[in-house]
Scaffold this motif. Structure first.
Motif, PDB file in Angstrom:
ATOM      1  N   GLY A  37      -4.846  10.762  -0.218  1.00  0.00           N
ATOM      2  CA  GLY A  37      -5.498  11.646   0.421  1.00  0.00           C
ATOM      3  C   GLY A  37      -5.166  13.120   0.089  1.00  0.00           C
ATOM      4  O   GLY A  37      -5.985  13.904   0.015  1.00  0.00           O
ATOM      5  N   LYS A  92       0.725  -1.144   0.009  1.00  0.00           N
ATOM      6  CA  LYS A  92      -0.050   0.040   0.195  1.00  0.00           C
ATOM      7  C   LYS A  92       0.990   1.285  -0.090  1.00  0.00           C
ATOM      8  O   LYS A  92       1.647   1.519   0.800  1.00  0.00           O
ATOM      9  CB  LYS A  92      -1.000  -0.022   1.235  1.00  0.00           C
ATOM     10  N   LEU A 152      -8.088   9.552  -7.732  1.00  0.00           N
ATOM     11  CA  LEU A 152      -7.550   8.252  -7.343  1.00  0.00           C
ATOM     12  C   LEU A 152      -7.401   7.328  -8.755  1.00  0.00           C
ATOM     13  O   LEU A 152      -6.164   7.016  -9.264  1.00  0.00           O
ATOM     14  CB  LEU A 152      -8.320   7.429  -6.607  1.00  0.00           C
ATOM     15  N   ASN A 207     -16.461   5.473  -1.632  1.00  0.00           N
ATOM     16  CA  ASN A 207     -14.994   5.732  -1.113  1.00  0.00           C
ATOM     17  C   ASN A 207     -14.507   4.950  -0.105  1.00  0.00           C
ATOM     18  O   ASN A 207     -15.130   4.908   1.045  1.00  0.00           O
ATOM     19  CB  ASN A 207     -14.733   7.227  -0.780  1.00  0.00           C
ATOM     20  N   VAL A 208     -13.400   4.189  -0.095  1.00  0.00           N
ATOM     21  CA  VAL A 208     -12.947   3.275   0.849  1.00  0.00           C
ATOM     22  C   VAL A 208     -11.629   3.909   1.296  1.00  0.00           C
ATOM     23  O   VAL A 208     -10.642   4.169   0.307  1.00  0.00           O
ATOM     24  CB  VAL A 208     -12.891   1.983   0.257  1.00  0.00           C
ATOM     25  N   ASN A 209     -11.209   3.652   2.553  1.00  0.00           N
ATOM     26  CA  ASN A 209      -9.839   4.037   2.978  1.00  0.00           C
ATOM     27  C   ASN A 209      -8.896   3.104   2.406  1.00  0.00           C
ATOM     28  O   ASN A 209      -9.055   2.017   2.202  1.00  0.00           O
ATOM     29  CB  ASN A 209      -9.850   4.102   4.558  1.00  0.00           C
ATOM     30  N   ALA A 210      -7.758   3.462   1.886  1.00  0.00           N
ATOM     31  CA  ALA A 210      -6.672   2.807   1.038  1.00  0.00           C
ATOM     32  C   ALA A 210      -6.312   1.670   1.800  1.00  0.00           C
ATOM     33  O   ALA A 210      -5.869   0.557   1.356  1.00  0.00           O
ATOM     34  CB  ALA A 210      -5.890   3.800   0.389  1.00  0.00           C
ATOM     35  N   PHE A 241     -12.828  15.253   7.935  1.00  0.00           N
ATOM     36  CA  PHE A 241     -12.644  13.886   8.084  1.00  0.00           C
ATOM     37  C   PHE A 241     -13.306  13.370   9.622  1.00  0.00           C
ATOM     38  O   PHE A 241     -13.444  14.195  10.435  1.00  0.00           O
ATOM     39  CB  PHE A 241     -11.308  13.335   8.443  1.00  0.00           C
ATOM     40  N   LEU A 252     -11.938   9.138   8.402  1.00  0.00           N
ATOM     41  CA  LEU A 252     -12.677   8.909   7.144  1.00  0.00           C
ATOM     42  C   LEU A 252     -13.101  10.134   6.385  1.00  0.00           C
ATOM     43  O   LEU A 252     -13.545  10.887   7.153  1.00  0.00           O
ATOM     44  CB  LEU A 252     -13.567   7.928   7.002  1.00  0.00           C
ATOM     45  N   ARG A 253     -13.180  10.424   5.187  1.00  0.00           N
ATOM     46  CA  ARG A 253     -13.417  11.536   4.560  1.00  0.00           C
ATOM     47  C   ARG A 253     -14.941  11.535   4.339  1.00  0.00           C
ATOM     48  O   ARG A 253     -15.310  10.645   3.713  1.00  0.00           O
ATOM     49  CB  ARG A 253     -12.824  11.853   3.194  1.00  0.00           C
TER      50      ARG A 253
HETATM   51  C1  X2W Z   1     -13.001   7.115   3.008  1.00  0.00           C
HETATM   52  C2  X2W Z   1     -11.548   7.783   3.088  1.00  0.00           C
HETATM   53  O1  X2W Z   1     -11.253   8.705   3.753  1.00  0.00           O
HETATM   54  N1  X2W Z   1     -11.207   7.669   1.872  1.00  0.00           N
HETATM   55  C3  X2W Z   1      -9.842   8.298   1.401  1.00  0.00           C
HETATM   56  C4  X2W Z   1      -9.072   7.338   0.106  1.00  0.00           C
HETATM   57  C5  X2W Z   1      -7.675   7.714  -0.146  1.00  0.00           C
HETATM   58  C6  X2W Z   1      -6.633   7.236   0.919  1.00  0.00           C
HETATM   59  O2  X2W Z   1      -7.113   6.389   1.823  1.00  0.00           O
HETATM   60  O3  X2W Z   1      -5.474   7.890   0.926  1.00  0.00           O
HETATM   61  P1  X2W Z   1      -4.281   7.805   1.914  1.00  0.00           P
HETATM   62  O4  X2W Z   1      -4.076   6.444   2.047  1.00  0.00           O
HETATM   63  O5  X2W Z   1      -3.174   8.492   1.198  1.00  0.00           O
HETATM   64  O6  X2W Z   1      -4.648   8.277   3.299  1.00  0.00           O
HETATM   65  C7  X2W Z   1      -9.723   9.542   1.188  1.00  0.00           C
HETATM   66  O7  X2W Z   1     -10.758  10.067   0.545  1.00  0.00           O
HETATM   67  O8  X2W Z   1      -8.873  10.294   1.435  1.00  0.00           O
END
Ligand code: X2W
Ligand code: ADP
Length: 317
Positions: A80, A44, A115, A201-204, A96, A100-101
């Motif tokens: 992000g 990642k 992305l 949108n999923v956290n990476a 956030f 989470l965003r």
């Molecule tokens: C739901 C949520 O917060 N999604 C993240 C997705 C991108 C991410 O996770 O990027 P990083 O690994 O650079 O933090 C966002 O929108 O920023």
């Protein structure tokens, strides 16, 4: 008598002397490479670790190196800070909650565009400077990641944070087909919905961990902008070099901000059968190779509970 030829170039003996340390370095990596031959490694690459062009190019070299060394790397990327920049440009406010965003439908368009259209394209381009290796996809493609609307509880209350997804299913078919074809999948953390037709949108970190578990990966490597998990952040920068999932579980309630999805992801990945999960400093050039070729590793390593008793020294996993 010197070993130089008439033109002053080093002769065979001198060339052997300069090449020997290089051969030794390669041989030192042999046990690790043997153990990981044919294994899936999910890497990642966090948006905060994509500091400059040289670093991104070094990342691509490391990933291609692993591929040529017989491993099966799968890249999951974040973005992000890059999303923040584009939202700012468009005058969209971003906040956030629970790490989470909060993602409105307009913000979701930006997340998807940045992305899949920018960050993923750039990484695919850098990897493909070394050959026809990388193929980009998002979780929407071939049902790779399916999600449902995520409603986190904050102080006991369910909070609506918009188009943020909670992963409900992973289909590894497309990734496995690419790996079987010798490719390097590069995946953006966007999910399709099974129920409402939206994209989420999923956290990476969460996406990388779920993919690592579903793929039965040997290792999950999370590249970020700190050296690893700090024991007493922000008052100390002492890195916890190794901890078991049981120890991590106890620590989770004390963690904050970006470390929460990261360490939760590591926990779920190792509980889900991934051999080790590591958080490493992506700001260091060639951090992936350093992690592999350094006895103790350079960041934080999460291991299953039953590995707690193993030797701390000299154990390269
Ligand atoms: C739901 C949520 O917060 N999604 C993240 C997705 C991108 C991410 O996770 O990027 P990083 O690994 O650079 O933090 C966002 O929108 O920023
Ligand atoms: N215990 C901790 N150890 C290290 N970093 C921490 C800790 N708790 C919170 N953090 C924060 O987490 C951040 C990394 O997460 P994040 O900003 O989401 O990065 P990425 O873009 O790589 O996913 C660090 O820069 C640091 O500010």
């Amino acid at each position: 008598m010197t070993d130089n030829d008439k033109a002053g170039r080093p002769g065979t003996t001198a060339r052997k002397h300069t090449a020997l340390p290089k051969a030794q370095i390669l041989i030192e990596a042999l046990p690790w490479l043997t153990r990981h031959n044919g294994k899936v490694v999910v890497i990642k690459f966090g948006g905060n670790a994509m500091v400059d062009d040289d670093l991104k190019a070094a990342f691509a070299q490391d990933v291609v190196f692993l591929r040529h060394a017989g491993l099966k790397p799968v890249v999951v990327h974040g973005g992000g800070p890059q999303i923040n920049a584009q939202l700012d440009k468009q005058g969209l406010v971003s906040e956030f909650k629970a790490g989470l965003r909060v993602t409105t439908p307009e913000a979701m368009d930006v997340v998807r565009m940045v992305l899949a259209g920018q960050v993923q394209r750039e990484l695919v381009g850098l990897l493909n400077q070394h050959g026809p290796l990388a193929v980009g996809l998002t979780g929407e493609d071939a049902h790779t990641i399916t999600a449902t609307k995520h409603t986190p509880r904050i102080d006991g209350e369910a909070v609506d944070i918009g188009r943020v997804g909670e992963i409900t299913a992973i289909d590894t078919g497309a990734i496995e087909a690419l790996l079987a074809d010798g490719r390097i999948p590069v995946i953006s953390s966007i999910a399709r919905s099974a129920d409402d037709g939206h994209v989420y949108n999923v956290n990476a970190d969460t996406a990388a961990a779920a993919l690592a578990a579903a793929l039965g990966a040997e290792t999950l490597m999370v590249l970020t902008d700190v050296e690893g998990l700090y024991a007493d952040w922000p008052t100390s920068d002492e890195v916890i070099s190794r901890l078991t999932v049981g120890e991590l579980e106890k620590l989770l309630p004390e963690l904050s901000s970006g470390m929460v999805p990261k360490m939760e992801g590591c926990l779920h990945a190792v509980r889900g059968g991934v051999g080790t999960a590591r958080v490493i400093d992506g700001r260091v050039p060639h951090s992936i190779l350093l992690e592999i070729f350094t006895d103790e590793g350079i960041g934080t390593m999460v291991v299953p509970d039953d590995r707690a008793a193993h030797a701390q020294g000299g154990e390269q996993q």
